[in-house]
Design an enzyme around this catalytic site. Structure first.
Site, PDB file in Angstrom:
ATOM      1  N   HIS A 190       0.878  -1.248   0.146  1.00 43.33           N
ATOM      2  CA  HIS A 190       0.153   0.070  -0.033  1.00 43.33           C
ATOM      3  C   HIS A 190       0.891   1.082  -0.080  1.00 43.33           C
ATOM      4  O   HIS A 190       1.663   1.575   0.675  1.00 43.33           O
ATOM      5  CB  HIS A 190      -0.990  -0.023   1.076  1.00 43.33           C
ATOM      6  CG  HIS A 190      -1.990   1.237   1.090  1.00 43.33           C
ATOM      7  ND1 HIS A 190      -3.144   1.036   0.611  1.00 43.33           N
ATOM      8  CD2 HIS A 190      -1.571   2.409   1.587  1.00 43.33           C
ATOM      9  CE1 HIS A 190      -3.842   2.396   0.726  1.00 43.33           C
ATOM     10  NE2 HIS A 190      -2.950   3.092   1.461  1.00 43.33           N
ATOM     11  N   CYS A 191       0.681   2.122  -1.098  1.00 37.41           N
ATOM     12  CA  CYS A 191       1.534   3.232  -1.180  1.00 37.41           C
ATOM     13  C   CYS A 191       0.748   4.454  -0.624  1.00 37.41           C
ATOM     14  O   CYS A 191       0.115   4.866  -1.208  1.00 37.41           O
ATOM     15  CB  CYS A 191       2.003   3.465  -2.720  1.00 37.41           C
ATOM     16  SG  CYS A 191       3.072   4.834  -3.053  1.00 37.41           S
ATOM     17  N   PRO A 192       1.263   5.100   0.297  1.00 39.17           N
ATOM     18  CA  PRO A 192       0.664   6.385   0.993  1.00 39.17           C
ATOM     19  C   PRO A 192       0.848   7.459  -0.122  1.00 39.17           C
ATOM     20  O   PRO A 192       0.044   8.303  -0.093  1.00 39.17           O
ATOM     21  CB  PRO A 192       1.278   6.602   2.331  1.00 39.17           C
ATOM     22  CG  PRO A 192       2.750   6.025   2.296  1.00 39.17           C
ATOM     23  CD  PRO A 192       2.388   4.644   1.223  1.00 39.17           C
ATOM     24  N   ASN A 195      -2.163   6.940  -2.366  1.00 38.58           N
ATOM     25  CA  ASN A 195      -3.264   6.936  -1.608  1.00 38.58           C
ATOM     26  C   ASN A 195      -4.190   5.480  -2.064  1.00 38.58           C
ATOM     27  O   ASN A 195      -5.104   5.713  -2.212  1.00 38.58           O
ATOM     28  CB  ASN A 195      -4.196   8.237  -1.479  1.00 38.58           C
ATOM     29  CG  ASN A 195      -5.157   8.084  -0.501  1.00 38.58           C
ATOM     30  OD1 ASN A 195      -5.086   7.319   0.461  1.00 38.58           O
ATOM     31  ND2 ASN A 195      -6.054   8.734  -0.742  1.00 38.58           N
TER      32      ASN A 195
END
Length: 391
Positions: A190-192, A195
């Site tokens: 999951h890449c912040p 998002n």
């Protein structure tokens, strides 16, 4: 004894007396209920008791189960904060990238047109605009394309396990994301900064964005090195001039021989030749060079790591599981091979969607929105050694 007592009371007491006794009993129990702890404390205590009993209930309980149960509130807090800060990170990426684009067109482009030869001007214009288009396109597609989700209805798709949180079948290479709170097909992470999860349908966009951003940062860092040094030296010179006094005092013989007009005791130094516009230009050049250099190093390391994983035909999550399986089989004297490793070249062809020679240009060097290979639900394990997508 209590039953016998109440039976005797019921036999010898009339109905009105029994009704009075019941009312007194209900009121006393209600008073005891009011003296108890608040409801939220009792709920927390009940949850703790249930948690302790669940840890001791199964004979399969191990250290991993205990660790996950104890740190579940911490994991939930991290997931919640990451989900909330996702929008902030996306806005930050857009603002920083937009600022570099503004500096490139407003500050650097006039300098390039003034200083460089026509050949170098053509190179900078072509490469700079191409890299900006690649960065913008792949970032937009990475944040707007869903990573892919397994079906929630009953179907005939083969699966390897059942998600303990979603309670749905999980196909191969599918993992649950605590931040998105759902299962993701071929989940990488999951890449912040997006998002969004990086999964089967947007993995190529994510890698292409990282690669394009790295190339753009390296380009700005190398081509702007001389401009950065000139701007830095100019700002240091301006700072040195600002620290000097506005005038040089003249005393002694200087006043007698008439170096200054009558009534003036300081010799006025000339004003600095730098304006506020020049200072802002120098500072913007330094800002661009420092930002692109640091981002190029960080993104370069991340891009290189993902390139190694793609060459091996595995994701970031599968890297950890494969390493554990490799160590386990090594102790048994066997060699582990990932079932989704089709060879270095074939892995890249499948990942990039290259099926013909022209696709290296139309699908790799140019923006392309083509779908990835397969549906993300089923995978071919140990395919033939021949070229999967001959080029």
């Amino acid at each position: 004894m209590v039953r016998v007592y109440y039976r005797c009371r019921m036999r010898c007491c009339p109905s009105s007396v029994l009704h009075l006794l019941r009312c007194v009993r209900l009121r006393s129990s209600a008073r005891r209920g009011r003296s108890r702890l608040p409801l939220w404390i009792r709920e927390i205590w009940a949850y703790i008791r249930l948690l302790v009993h669940s840890l001791c209930f199964s004979s399969l309980t191990d250290s991993d189960v205990v660790f996950d149960s104890v740190f579940e509130p911490v994991f939930w807090t991290v997931d919640y904060v990451t989900r909330w800060f996702g929008t902030v990170f996306v806005c930050l990426v857009v603002i920083l990238t937009g600022s570099i684009m503004v500096i490139s067109y407003v500050v650097l482009l006039p300098l390039v047109l003034y200083k460089y030869s026509p050949l170098w001007i053509a190179w900078h214009l072509c490469y700079g605009n191409w890299i900006i288009v690649m960065i913008s396109f792949h970032y937009y597609k990475a944040i707007t394309t869903p990573p892919g989700y397994p079906p929630t209805e009953k179907n005939d798709t083969p699966f390897v396990s059942v998600c303990k949180k979603c309670i749905i079948p999980k196909p191969a290479r599918t993992h649950h994301c605590g931040i998105c709170n759902r299962c993701i097909l071929k989940m990488d992470h999951h890449c912040p900064w997006l998002n969004n999860c990086v999964g089967h349908f947007n993995h190529r966009y994510f890698f292409s964005f990282c690669l394009s951003m790295t190339l753009g940062c390296i380009y700005c860092s190398i081509s702007g090195r001389n401009l950065f040094l000139e701007a830095y030296n100019a700002l240091e010179h301006i700072k040195h001039l600002d620290m000097e006094k506005p005038g040089i005092p003249v005393t002694g013989m200087g006043l007698l021989i008439g170096l200054l007009p009558p009534g003036q005791t300081n010799f006025q130094t000339p004003a600095t030749p730098y304006t506020l516009k020049d200072k802002m230009i120098y500072k913007s050049i330094i800002y661009m060079w420092v930002l692109t250099s640091t981002a190029g190093v960080a993104l370069g390391a991340l891009t290189f790591w993902h390139a190694v994983l793609i060459s091996r035909g595995e994701t970031s999550i599968e890297r950890h599981t494969n390493s554990k399986e490799m160590k386990r089989m090594m102790k048994q004297g066997r060699v582990y091979r990932s079932p989704f490793n089709y060879g270095r070249l074939n892995n890249w062809k499948i990942f990039l969607g290259v099926e013909r020679t022209s696709h290296w240009v139309t699908r790799v060097l140019l923006p392309s929105g083509h779908a990835p290979h397969g549906n993300g639900l089923t995978w071919d394990a140990f395919p033939a050694r021949k070229d999967l997508t001959p080029v």
